[in-house]
Every structure is written in C-alpha cells, then in structure tokens.
Design a protein around this motif. Structure first.
Motif, PDB file in Angstrom:
ATOM      1  N   ALA A  93       0.841  -1.195   0.000  1.00  0.00           N
ATOM      2  CA  ALA A  93       0.000   0.000   0.000  1.00  0.00           C
ATOM      3  C   ALA A  93       0.880   1.250   0.000  1.00  0.00           C
ATOM      4  O   ALA A  93       2.029   1.221   0.435  1.00  0.00           O
ATOM      5  CB  ALA A  93      -0.897   0.003   1.228  1.00  0.00           C
ATOM      6  N   GLU A 151      -2.885   5.810   0.394  1.00  0.00           N
ATOM      7  CA  GLU A 151      -3.943   4.862   0.739  1.00  0.00           C
ATOM      8  C   GLU A 151      -4.126   4.785   2.256  1.00  0.00           C
ATOM      9  O   GLU A 151      -5.257   4.705   2.741  1.00  0.00           O
ATOM     10  CB  GLU A 151      -3.623   3.477   0.170  1.00  0.00           C
ATOM     11  CG  GLU A 151      -3.679   3.428  -1.337  1.00  0.00           C
ATOM     12  CD  GLU A 151      -3.112   2.143  -1.928  1.00  0.00           C
ATOM     13  OE1 GLU A 151      -3.604   1.743  -2.993  1.00  0.00           O
ATOM     14  OE2 GLU A 151      -2.177   1.563  -1.334  1.00  0.00           O
ATOM     15  N   ILE A 152      -3.040   4.818   2.988  1.00  0.00           N
ATOM     16  CA  ILE A 152      -3.127   4.783   4.449  1.00  0.00           C
ATOM     17  C   ILE A 152      -3.841   6.032   4.952  1.00  0.00           C
ATOM     18  O   ILE A 152      -4.724   5.949   5.811  1.00  0.00           O
ATOM     19  CB  ILE A 152      -1.728   4.666   5.086  1.00  0.00           C
ATOM     20  CG1 ILE A 152      -1.139   3.298   4.761  1.00  0.00           C
ATOM     21  CG2 ILE A 152      -1.799   4.879   6.589  1.00  0.00           C
ATOM     22  CD1 ILE A 152       0.316   3.145   5.133  1.00  0.00           C
ATOM     23  N   ARG A 204      -5.988   7.876   3.401  1.00  0.00           N
ATOM     24  CA  ARG A 204      -7.419   7.804   3.051  1.00  0.00           C
ATOM     25  C   ARG A 204      -8.181   6.887   4.001  1.00  0.00           C
ATOM     26  O   ARG A 204      -9.358   7.110   4.279  1.00  0.00           O
ATOM     27  CB  ARG A 204      -7.601   7.339   1.613  1.00  0.00           C
ATOM     28  CG  ARG A 204      -7.413   8.435   0.585  1.00  0.00           C
ATOM     29  CD  ARG A 204      -7.918   8.026  -0.788  1.00  0.00           C
ATOM     30  NE  ARG A 204      -7.187   6.902  -1.360  1.00  0.00           N
ATOM     31  CZ  ARG A 204      -6.077   7.009  -2.073  1.00  0.00           C
ATOM     32  NH1 ARG A 204      -5.537   8.181  -2.290  1.00  0.00           N
ATOM     33  NH2 ARG A 204      -5.485   5.933  -2.564  1.00  0.00           N
ATOM     34  N   SER A 205      -7.528   5.856   4.503  1.00  0.00           N
ATOM     35  CA  SER A 205      -8.208   4.887   5.361  1.00  0.00           C
ATOM     36  C   SER A 205      -8.273   5.324   6.824  1.00  0.00           C
ATOM     37  O   SER A 205      -9.013   4.755   7.604  1.00  0.00           O
ATOM     38  CB  SER A 205      -7.518   3.524   5.263  1.00  0.00           C
ATOM     39  OG  SER A 205      -6.259   3.558   5.900  1.00  0.00           O
ATOM     40  N   LYS A 206      -7.476   6.329   7.194  1.00  0.00           N
ATOM     41  CA  LYS A 206      -7.440   6.766   8.587  1.00  0.00           C
ATOM     42  C   LYS A 206      -8.701   7.551   8.940  1.00  0.00           C
ATOM     43  O   LYS A 206      -9.111   8.433   8.205  1.00  0.00           O
ATOM     44  CB  LYS A 206      -6.225   7.661   8.857  1.00  0.00           C
ATOM     45  CG  LYS A 206      -4.931   6.916   8.971  1.00  0.00           C
ATOM     46  CD  LYS A 206      -3.757   7.843   9.209  1.00  0.00           C
ATOM     47  CE  LYS A 206      -3.780   8.433  10.582  1.00  0.00           C
ATOM     48  NZ  LYS A 206      -2.514   9.089  10.935  1.00  0.00           N
ATOM     49  N   SER A 262      -7.995  11.933  10.285  1.00  0.00           N
ATOM     50  CA  SER A 262      -6.612  12.068   9.828  1.00  0.00           C
ATOM     51  C   SER A 262      -6.073  13.491   9.961  1.00  0.00           C
ATOM     52  O   SER A 262      -5.104  13.850   9.313  1.00  0.00           O
ATOM     53  CB  SER A 262      -6.501  11.596   8.378  1.00  0.00           C
ATOM     54  OG  SER A 262      -7.328  12.382   7.543  1.00  0.00           O
ATOM     55  N   ASP A 283      -0.119   2.987  12.350  1.00  0.00           N
ATOM     56  CA  ASP A 283      -0.830   3.020  11.068  1.00  0.00           C
ATOM     57  C   ASP A 283      -0.238   2.001  10.099  1.00  0.00           C
ATOM     58  O   ASP A 283      -0.965   1.302   9.391  1.00  0.00           O
ATOM     59  CB  ASP A 283      -0.741   4.405  10.418  1.00  0.00           C
ATOM     60  CG  ASP A 283      -1.398   5.501  11.226  1.00  0.00           C
ATOM     61  OD1 ASP A 283      -2.393   5.225  11.931  1.00  0.00           O
ATOM     62  OD2 ASP A 283      -0.929   6.658  11.135  1.00  0.00           O
ATOM     63  N   LYS A 290      -0.979  -1.651  11.239  1.00  0.00           N
ATOM     64  CA  LYS A 290      -2.377  -1.959  10.934  1.00  0.00           C
ATOM     65  C   LYS A 290      -2.551  -2.301   9.449  1.00  0.00           C
ATOM     66  O   LYS A 290      -3.244  -3.259   9.096  1.00  0.00           O
ATOM     67  CB  LYS A 290      -3.252  -0.756  11.302  1.00  0.00           C
ATOM     68  CG  LYS A 290      -4.714  -0.958  11.069  1.00  0.00           C
ATOM     69  CD  LYS A 290      -5.491   0.274  11.490  1.00  0.00           C
ATOM     70  CE  LYS A 290      -6.964   0.148  11.164  1.00  0.00           C
ATOM     71  NZ  LYS A 290      -7.710   1.347  11.514  1.00  0.00           N
ATOM     72  N   GLN A 291      -1.897  -1.543   8.581  1.00  0.00           N
ATOM     73  CA  GLN A 291      -1.988  -1.792   7.140  1.00  0.00           C
ATOM     74  C   GLN A 291      -1.358  -3.134   6.772  1.00  0.00           C
ATOM     75  O   GLN A 291      -1.925  -3.894   5.997  1.00  0.00           O
ATOM     76  CB  GLN A 291      -1.308  -0.653   6.369  1.00  0.00           C
ATOM     77  CG  GLN A 291      -1.335  -0.813   4.877  1.00  0.00           C
ATOM     78  CD  GLN A 291      -2.742  -0.763   4.312  1.00  0.00           C
ATOM     79  OE1 GLN A 291      -3.598  -0.054   4.815  1.00  0.00           O
ATOM     80  NE2 GLN A 291      -2.984  -1.514   3.262  1.00  0.00           N
ATOM     81  N   SER A 329      -3.614  -5.952   7.846  1.00  0.00           N
ATOM     82  CA  SER A 329      -4.763  -6.023   6.936  1.00  0.00           C
ATOM     83  C   SER A 329      -4.388  -6.727   5.633  1.00  0.00           C
ATOM     84  O   SER A 329      -5.136  -7.576   5.132  1.00  0.00           O
ATOM     85  CB  SER A 329      -5.279  -4.613   6.650  1.00  0.00           C
ATOM     86  OG  SER A 329      -6.310  -4.642   5.708  1.00  0.00           O
TER      87      SER A 329
END
Length: 145
Positions: free
Chosen positions: A2, A6-7, A9-11, A14, A121, A124-125, A128
């Motif tokens: 990733a 992308e990270i 956007r997913s937080k 943020s 962060d 976590k990515q 996932s």
C-alpha cells in the motif's frame, strides 16, 4: 504494498495536530493528551519547523529538570524532520522508521503537509494485507472459488 496516500485515506480522523514553535511544552503536552497522540507537528505559519514527540519531552524536559510551562516547544523539538511523500510505500516507511528509530513520519506533497503516519498506522496496514492474503489462500485451498 500500500502507499502512504492509501493509508491516509483509510485513517479515521486524519487531522494533523500542530503547535507553533512559541507554544509552551505544557500546551503541547495537553494537546497530545487531549487528542491521544504521541507527536505534534511544529509549524511556523505553514512551514514545517519541527516535530514534537513524547521522546523529546522525556529526554529534553523531564530528564533535564526543565519547566514545561516555561519552555517553548522550539527549544526541545526535533528540527531534522524526516518525511515521506504520498506515493511512497508502507515498506519504504517502515525501513525509514527502523533505520532512524522513528515512530511518526509527516507526509508532504510538494511543499504542503498533508498528513502524519505512525508506526501503528503502518502495522495496521500490514496486518490487513496479510489477513487478505490468508483469506485468499484459504479460499484457493478449500476450493471456495
């Protein structure tokens, strides 16, 4: 792998929390406690002046017997800020964090601060991504396709 974009956007939430170089360390600590974060960006206007972390406080205020209320952030912040760009990968971020013993990386797009990623962060990515690969392999092995 990733990307940092992308990270970000997913937080959830943020927002990049920030203080000015002239703010007191006590003010910065209160903000960190209130926002439940371990680092704040130090901005002089829109320009990155440094980063203030729990480690800065522990080593440069607590251990030196300084007063949090009387010490400006500019006296103890980390000035040499390592940063990443949105197109960089989680792998690149983790390598940079490991090499320089960092837990937070500002994300800069051109001259503009656009986010902050933490080691949490990134972990976590990675977890996932691993869970996704495991699920795909289980589907393949059990013939669930």
């Amino acid at each position: 792998m990733a990307t940092v974009a992308e990270i970000l956007r997913s937080k959830i939430g943020s927002e990049v929390y920030r203080v000015a170089p002239t703010d007191s360390v006590l003010h910065a600590l209160r903000m960190m406690a209130d926002k439940e974060v371990g680092a704040l960006m130090v901005l002089d206007g829109e320009k990155i002046a440094g980063i203030f972390t729990e480690r800065d406080y522990a080593r440069k205020v607590a251990l030196e017997g300084r007063s949090s209320g009387d010490t400006p952030v500019s006296e103890i912040m980390t000035r040499a800020v390592r940063f990443v760009h949105p197109e960089q990968t989680t792998e690149e971020c983790m390598a940079l964090m490991t090499e320089h013993r960092l837990r937070h990386l500002p994300v800069v797009d051109g001259e503009r601060l656009v986010g902050l990623v933490s080691i949490g962060d990134l972990v976590k990515q990675v977890i996932s991504q691993q869970q996704f690969v495991i699920a795909q392999m289980e589907q393949y092995i059990t013939g669930g396709w």
